[in-house]
Design a protein around this motif. Structure first.
Motif, PDB file in Angstrom:
ATOM      1  N   HIS A  96      29.367  38.501  84.067  1.00 22.99           N
ATOM      2  CA  HIS A  96      30.281  39.065  85.065  1.00 22.99           C
ATOM      3  C   HIS A  96      30.355  40.591  84.940  1.00 22.99           C
ATOM      4  O   HIS A  96      30.308  41.300  85.941  1.00 22.99           O
ATOM      5  N   ASP A  97      30.444  41.075  83.708  1.00 19.27           N
ATOM      6  CA  ASP A  97      30.493  42.521  83.493  1.00 19.27           C
ATOM      7  C   ASP A  97      29.160  43.172  83.845  1.00 19.27           C
ATOM      8  O   ASP A  97      29.119  44.284  84.369  1.00 19.27           O
ATOM      9  N   LYS A 138      28.936  43.415  87.607  1.00 20.65           N
ATOM     10  CA  LYS A 138      29.832  44.490  88.044  1.00 20.65           C
ATOM     11  C   LYS A 138      29.154  45.850  87.871  1.00 20.65           C
ATOM     12  O   LYS A 138      29.234  46.708  88.753  1.00 20.65           O
ATOM     13  N   GLU A 139      28.459  46.032  86.752  1.00 27.54           N
ATOM     14  CA  GLU A 139      27.735  47.281  86.496  1.00 27.54           C
ATOM     15  C   GLU A 139      26.587  47.442  87.500  1.00 27.54           C
ATOM     16  O   GLU A 139      26.365  48.523  88.027  1.00 27.54           O
ATOM     17  N   LYS A 143      26.393  46.356  90.491  1.00 24.94           N
ATOM     18  CA  LYS A 143      26.914  46.632  91.837  1.00 24.94           C
ATOM     19  C   LYS A 143      27.227  48.106  92.067  1.00 24.94           C
ATOM     20  O   LYS A 143      27.352  48.537  93.205  1.00 24.94           O
ATOM     21  N   LYS A 144      27.309  48.891  90.992  1.00 27.76           N
ATOM     22  CA  LYS A 144      27.523  50.336  91.139  1.00 27.76           C
ATOM     23  C   LYS A 144      26.309  50.984  91.799  1.00 27.76           C
ATOM     24  O   LYS A 144      26.443  51.977  92.508  1.00 27.76           O
ATOM     25  N   CYS A 169      27.275  33.549  87.147  1.00 29.19           N
ATOM     26  CA  CYS A 169      27.433  34.658  88.088  1.00 29.19           C
ATOM     27  C   CYS A 169      26.553  34.515  89.314  1.00 29.19           C
ATOM     28  O   CYS A 169      26.450  35.433  90.123  1.00 29.19           O
TER      29      CYS A 169
END
Length: 68
Positions: free
Chosen positions: A42-43, A46-47, A49-50, A65
């Motif tokens: 998940h983390d 999230k990274e 998606k930046k 995920c």
């Protein structure tokens, strides 16, 4: 902690797949970007998606995920 990478090349649906190091579907070095060390996918997503807003976990190595 595991090392995660994102595929620079999008899938047919536009997703950039996030892979854990060691995955049999990990892209070639030239086609992947290192995201860092994370304790969960998940983390890592999230990274990713930046840089790649449409990112998704690999079905095989980051199934928790994988959403599409």
């Amino acid at each position: 902690m595991d090392s995660y990478y994102v595929n620079k090349n999008a899938q047919a649906n536009g997703d950039h797949q996030v892979h854990k190091y060691g995955c049999s579907y990990l892209p070639e070095e030239a086609n992947r970007e290192y995201l860092g060390e994370f304790s969960n996918c998940h983390d890592a997503v999230k990274e990713a998606k930046k840089t790649y807003p449409q990112s998704n976990g690999c079905y095989y190595c980051s199934n928790a995920c994988h959403t599409s």
